[in-house]
Each structure stands twice: as C-alpha cells, then as structure tokens.
Motif scaffolding. Structure first.
Motif, mmCIF file in Angstrom:
data_model
loop_
_atom_site.group_PDB
_atom_site.id
_atom_site.type_symbol
_atom_site.label_atom_id
_atom_site.label_comp_id
_atom_site.label_asym_id
_atom_site.label_seq_id
_atom_site.Cartn_x
_atom_site.Cartn_y
_atom_site.Cartn_z
ATOM 1 N N GLU B 140 0.836 -1.206 0.000
ATOM 2 C CA GLU B 140 0.000 0.000 0.000
ATOM 3 C C GLU B 140 0.869 1.254 0.000
ATOM 4 N N MET B 141 1.823 1.295 -0.919
ATOM 5 C CA MET B 141 2.670 2.490 -0.977
ATOM 6 C C MET B 141 2.884 2.974 -2.404
ATOM 7 N N LEU B 142 3.148 4.257 -2.486
ATOM 8 C CA LEU B 142 3.305 4.931 -3.768
ATOM 9 C C LEU B 142 4.620 5.716 -3.727
ATOM 10 N N PHE B 143 5.365 5.685 -4.813
ATOM 11 C CA PHE B 143 6.688 6.321 -4.836
ATOM 12 C C PHE B 143 6.838 7.111 -6.128
ATOM 13 N N PHE B 144 7.309 8.353 -6.006
ATOM 14 C CA PHE B 144 7.599 9.109 -7.228
ATOM 15 C C PHE B 144 8.720 10.120 -6.986
ATOM 16 N N LEU B 145 9.277 10.579 -8.093
ATOM 17 C CA LEU B 145 10.353 11.574 -8.029
ATOM 18 C C LEU B 145 9.840 12.902 -8.564
ATOM 19 N N VAL B 146 10.301 13.989 -7.938
ATOM 20 C CA VAL B 146 10.026 15.318 -8.474
ATOM 21 C C VAL B 146 11.374 15.906 -8.861
ATOM 22 N N PRO B 147 11.814 15.725 -10.120
ATOM 23 C CA PRO B 147 13.175 16.122 -10.502
ATOM 24 C C PRO B 147 13.455 17.599 -10.242
ATOM 25 N N LYS B 150 14.413 17.918 -6.791
ATOM 26 C CA LYS B 150 15.369 16.881 -6.373
ATOM 27 C C LYS B 150 14.854 16.156 -5.118
ATOM 28 N N THR B 151 13.639 15.710 -5.214
ATOM 29 C CA THR B 151 13.008 15.061 -4.055
ATOM 30 C C THR B 151 12.338 13.750 -4.470
ATOM 31 N N ALA B 152 12.519 12.744 -3.628
ATOM 32 C CA ALA B 152 11.806 11.473 -3.814
ATOM 33 C C ALA B 152 10.716 11.418 -2.750
ATOM 34 N N VAL B 153 9.527 11.010 -3.142
ATOM 35 C CA VAL B 153 8.404 11.009 -2.203
ATOM 36 C C VAL B 153 7.854 9.589 -2.065
ATOM 37 N N SER B 154 7.737 9.122 -0.837
ATOM 38 C CA SER B 154 7.081 7.834 -0.567
ATOM 39 C C SER B 154 5.826 8.128 0.247
ATOM 40 N N ILE B 155 4.710 7.611 -0.224
ATOM 41 C CA ILE B 155 3.468 7.794 0.532
ATOM 42 C C ILE B 155 2.949 6.414 0.936
ATOM 43 N N TYR B 156 2.778 6.237 2.226
ATOM 44 C CA TYR B 156 2.241 4.966 2.745
ATOM 45 C C TYR B 156 0.761 5.172 3.049
#
Lengths: 178, 389
Positions: B140-147, B150-156
């Motif tokens: 149940e997690m989602l992961f994306f990058l915002v170039p 320069k941030t990686a985001v993990s949402i649980y």
C-alpha cells in the motif's frame, strides 16, 4: 461532452446501414424523448408527433450525421427545437394521462388529478422556464449541459429554473400540503 | 422535505408512458424510412447478396469459401475468434503493458502508459509535474520523483483500494459481467479499428459495457473500451501480455542528491470537513471549476495556476513541493472519499460558488438520509436521492 462508446458503436453501425443499430437507438431513447416532448408541449398528441418526426428524420441522416457531443443531447436538442416551433402554433391541451396500474380506484383518481394539476401548472409557465425545468427534471440534464444546448449562460438557466420552480410552488400550493 | 424539493419530485415523477401501438408504429415508420434511404456503406449482408448475384464474382466467392474451409479461416464478416479466446490473455496474464487514454473524446484526454507486474504498477504520465509513479499494492505504498525539487516522495497508505490499474478494473468487469444472469456478448462485424483488422465483442448487461477488439487471426486483444470504476471512458491499446519485465523497472531507487520525504495517508474514516477542504482546494486551482470526475487520473493534471507555480520552482524549493504534496493528498481524498455507503460525483465543470448545483452526494453508513454537497460547498441532508440521479 461525453460520447459513450456504446453510442459510438451504434452510430457507426447505423451509418453503415444496420437496421438493428437504429432499432437499439430507438429503444434506448424513445421513452425519454416522449417524456421531454410531453413536458415541453403539454400535449401528448403533439409530443408523439414530435418524437415520431425526430426519429423518422434521424433515420434519413445516416450519411450526413456528425455528432460533436452525446447522442442523448443531440436527440433532446432535436425534440426541443421542434417543441419550440410548435409553441408558436398550438394551444396546450390538458390531458391527465394514465394513472399507475398498481393503484386502487381511489388512488388512481387522485393520481390522475395530481397529474392534471401538474400539467396545468406547467402549461402556465413561460416557455423558457418550462423548457429548463423539463430538461433538468425529466431529461436529467445538468445546468451547464442545458446552457450549452440553449446557447445561454449557466446563470440564465439557473434563474429561469428558480423562477419556474417558484411559480410552480405558487400554482401547486394545494399539492404541497402534507 | 422543502416545498421546492416536493415540486421537483412531482415534476420528476410526472410524465406519460408511450402507448404500445404508437411505439410500434413509430418504429416501423422509422425503419421503413431508413431502408428507403441510401446508406453510406452497404451492410455486410447486402454486400454478400450483391457478390452472389454477379456471375463473375460468384465464381470467385465460391473459391474463397473453399479456400477458407481448407485452411480453417473464416471469410468476409465472420469472426474466426470467439469471446473465450479473446478474454483469456486479459484474465490470465501475469504481466501486462499498455497505453491508456481516459476520456479520449472529451476536451482534456489523459494519456498514460502502465506496466503491471504482480502487485506492482508503474505508471508513466505524458503531462504534469510527475513523470513516473510506482505503486506497490501489497505494501500500500506509492513512490515518485520530483526532478525539479530533487526530491523522492514515498506515501504509505492505509485502506488503499486494491484495483489501481486500469487493466485490473477491466478484468474485474469481465468477471462481474460473466457472473450476472443478464450477461450477453455481441459479436460485432469484422472492422478496421486503429488501422488494423479487428474482431469485436461487446459484453454488456443493463448497467455496464465493455468492448474488446482483437486480432481476428491470433485472438490477441489490441484495444479495450470500458467505463472505469469512477465512470470515466477508458481506452486501453497496444497490449503486451506476459512480456519480460526487468526487475529494475519496478525498483524504487532514490537518486544521489535527492531529499527523501515520507508521508502517511489513511483513506478511511475521513471527516466531511476534509473532503470539503479538498474540493475547495481543487476548484481554486482549476480556474474555479470542479473536475469532470474525481479520479487521480483526471485530476492529476493541475490547473494553470498550480502548474505555473510548480514549473517555476527552484531545485530546493520545499514550499512548492509542499504544495504538490498537498495537491496529491487532496486529490486522493477526493477520489477515495466514498463515505462508508454509496456515493456519486455529479460536479463536472460546476463553478465554485454555485449554490444551486449539487456536486457530490453520499449516504453515511446506517443512515437513511443522504448528504449532498453543493457548488458553494454548503451541505444539505435529503431523504430522496432520486432527485439528484
């Protein structure tokens, strides 16, 4: 505006000359169109004539038909345009229509009376207010869809609706008592 | 019930039923007119009759029939493949890759590419601030990058719906349709769809429809049209069933120099006030209009204002990133705020501030009444939902 893929397929088959597709389109929309036409004209005979003409004309349009929006909106527009033409020519005939078949004799009589009063009240509304009320409540169209169809602003549609409902409230005062 | 609502109910229920004899007569007249009119293209049946009436073509047609029988192929408008063959790869594939368009005939179609492998989904967007999103439905997690930031985001997530991929929704719909008593499959004429010969199957029952186009020789589907769970028109194309998907495709790697943000969102039991906040947030950033529907897919393309803010952010602009995160959270709330009971979105293109038009209704669990939210975000409680449907 949304054009469902089922309607897309039916139109494609209709344009290729398939009777069955036209018959399905008819079965899908005839009830709704008759209800709208009756609401707009307050005359069941005229409503039947309008819907008959719309479908016969539609059957001739296989080669030329080019839909931008939904088939439902297109057919309702055809009915509305024809109803507008008739407003200028006809005086509404007040017909109570049939009561529900499940009701008892007394209940049927009451239903007939209510229908008669609603018919009378709708007939007393200005054409533009009646048009918006019927399209909203009987054709289940949204205000912005009605606005697009009638080429007027959403505010105009909403105020016609509000005034129409207010007038109906006054005319149908007896029906609102518990 | 207010007097206005009673009036609406009376008008709604008022209306004539068609007389059977009129219904029949109108249909007959319409079909007669249609037959008399010259159709744009000859239907398959009449094409065949014309061929068989002509002496030269009759001989050729006979040869075609014999050849077709000998090599086991069909001819003209008969589908060689059957429904069961066509749905097999859709139901059984372990991995699927495809392109999808949501609301293709609408004003603002959304295009995505999805790779689905087991419990993983990789979704690539053609537009918007986020190019790729990885979803692990098991965790149940989602992961994306915002170039840009320069941030990686993990949402649980907690209580994330299981069917987040479009092919999964189509698969569920096929199974659901097949299990209903009214289920029907219509075999359509062989046609040219997206530039290739296609055998079509329309599966439906009164509430749902799904259309599959497959290669008439191999029975492999190449296009599926259906209405998604959130009632948007979806078209999936260019399928690759069970192709080899490298493990690296689904890896959630944080590139060097990136900041890692982690968030938790519980999608169940949200208060109504949260939903209203999310609706206001979206409309404010969408030029004052509510979205066509409340799916993430539909809302992910931000309005002009928010897009301008995001594209102008500096590499470490955490303020802009917070805005993006807030948007993601609000959009997810919009999509998954279903109330514990039934719910429906009816706010397409309604203006923020429109006090007359309902945009969303739901029935709280164990309640006999319904909550209706209007365009100015005031809430009313009503007894009869039929007026809004």
């Amino acid at each position: 505006m949304d054009l469902s893929f089922r309607d897309k397929q039916l139109i494609k088959q209709f344009k290729r000359g398939q009777n069955e597709a036209l018959a399905v389109i008819y079965d899908r929309y005839v009830g709704l169109l008759l209800k709208v036409a009756d609401g707009l004209t307050n005359n069941p005979d005229t409503a039947e004539d309008i819907v008959h003409d719309v479908f016969v004309k539609f059957a001739q349009s296989a080669e030329t038909l080019k839909l931008q929006g939904s088939l439902k909106a297109y057919l309702i527009t055809c009915v509305t345009n024809r109803a507008r033409d008739r407003w200028r020519k006809l005086t509404p005939a007040i017909e109570p229509g049939e009561a529900s078949t499940n009701a008892g004799p007394q209940q049927k009589a009451m239903q007939r009376e209510t229908r008669h009063r609603i018919h009378q009240a709708l007939a007393k509304l200005p054409d533009q207010q009646r048009e918006v009320i019927i399209l909203r409540l009987q054709a289940n169209m949204k205000f912005h869809e009605i606005a697009r169809m009638l080429s007027v602003s959403i505010n105009t549609v909403q105020s016609r609706y509000r005034y129409g409902i207010e007038k109906l409230k006054h005319l149908l005062n007896g029906e609102l008592k518990p | 019930m207010k007097p206005e609502e009673k009036i609406e109910k009376l008008v709604c229920e008022h209306g004539i039923s068609p007389r059977p004899e009129w219904l029949e007569q109108t249909k007959t007249d319409m079909l007669k007119t249609f037959q008399q009119a010259e159709p744009a293209t000859q239907p398959a049946g009449s094409q065949w009759r014309m061929i068989m009436k002509n002496k030269t073509t009759r001989a050729t047609a006979a040869a075609v029939i014999i050849a077709a029988v000998l090599i086991g192929m069909s001819f003209f408008n008969t589908n060689a493949v059957v429904w069961a063959d066509v749905i097999k790869p859709v139901l059984e594939a372990i991995s699927v890759e495809y392109d999808a368009v949501i609301d293709e005939s609408g004003e603002n179609p959304q295009r995505i590419h999805e790779v689905v492998a087991g419990t993983y989904i990789k979704r690539t967007y053609t537009e918007g601030p986020v190019n790729e999103v990885l979803i692990d439905t098991n965790k149940e997690m989602l992961f994306f990058l915002v170039p840009e930031a320069k941030t990686a985001v993990s949402i649980y997530f907690k209580n994330l719906p299981k069917k987040l991929n479009l092919i999964g929704q189509a698969r569920d719909m096929i199974l659901e349709l097949q299990n209903t008593p009214d289920f029907q499959v219509q075999t359509l004429d062989t046609d040219t769809i997206d530039g290739q010969p296609a055998a079509g199957f329309l599966a439906n029952h009164p509430q749902k429809e799904l259309l599959i186009w497959a290669n008439p020789k191999t029975a492999i589907p190449f296009r599926i049209d259906f209405k998604s769970d959130i009632a948007a028109d979806v078209t999936c194309r260019n399928f690759k069933f069970d192709s080899e998907i490298p493990q690296s495709t689904m890896e959630m790697k944080i590139p060097a120099g990136y900041v890692h943000q982690q968030h938790t969102i519980d999608l169940a039991g949200l208060p109504e006030a949260e939903l209203i906040k999310a609706l206001r947030f979206y409309a404010k950033f969408n030029n004052g209009l509510f979205p066509k529907d409340i799916s993430v897919l539909h809302c992910i393309q931000p309005g002009e204002d928010i897009q301008r803010r995001i594209t102008t952010l500096t590499p470490h602009d955490q303020k802009a990133l917070r805005l993006l995160m807030q948007m993601t959270r609000q959009l997810l709330l919009l999509q998954y705020y279903q109330g514990p009971g039934q719910w429906h979105w009816i706010g397409a293109d309604v203006e923020l501030g429109d006090a007359q038009t309902p945009i969303y209704w739901y029935q709280p669990v164990n309640a006999s009444t319904y909550r209706v939210i209007y365009g100015d975000l005031h809430v009313e409680q009503i007894d009869n939902i039929n007026l809004l449907k």
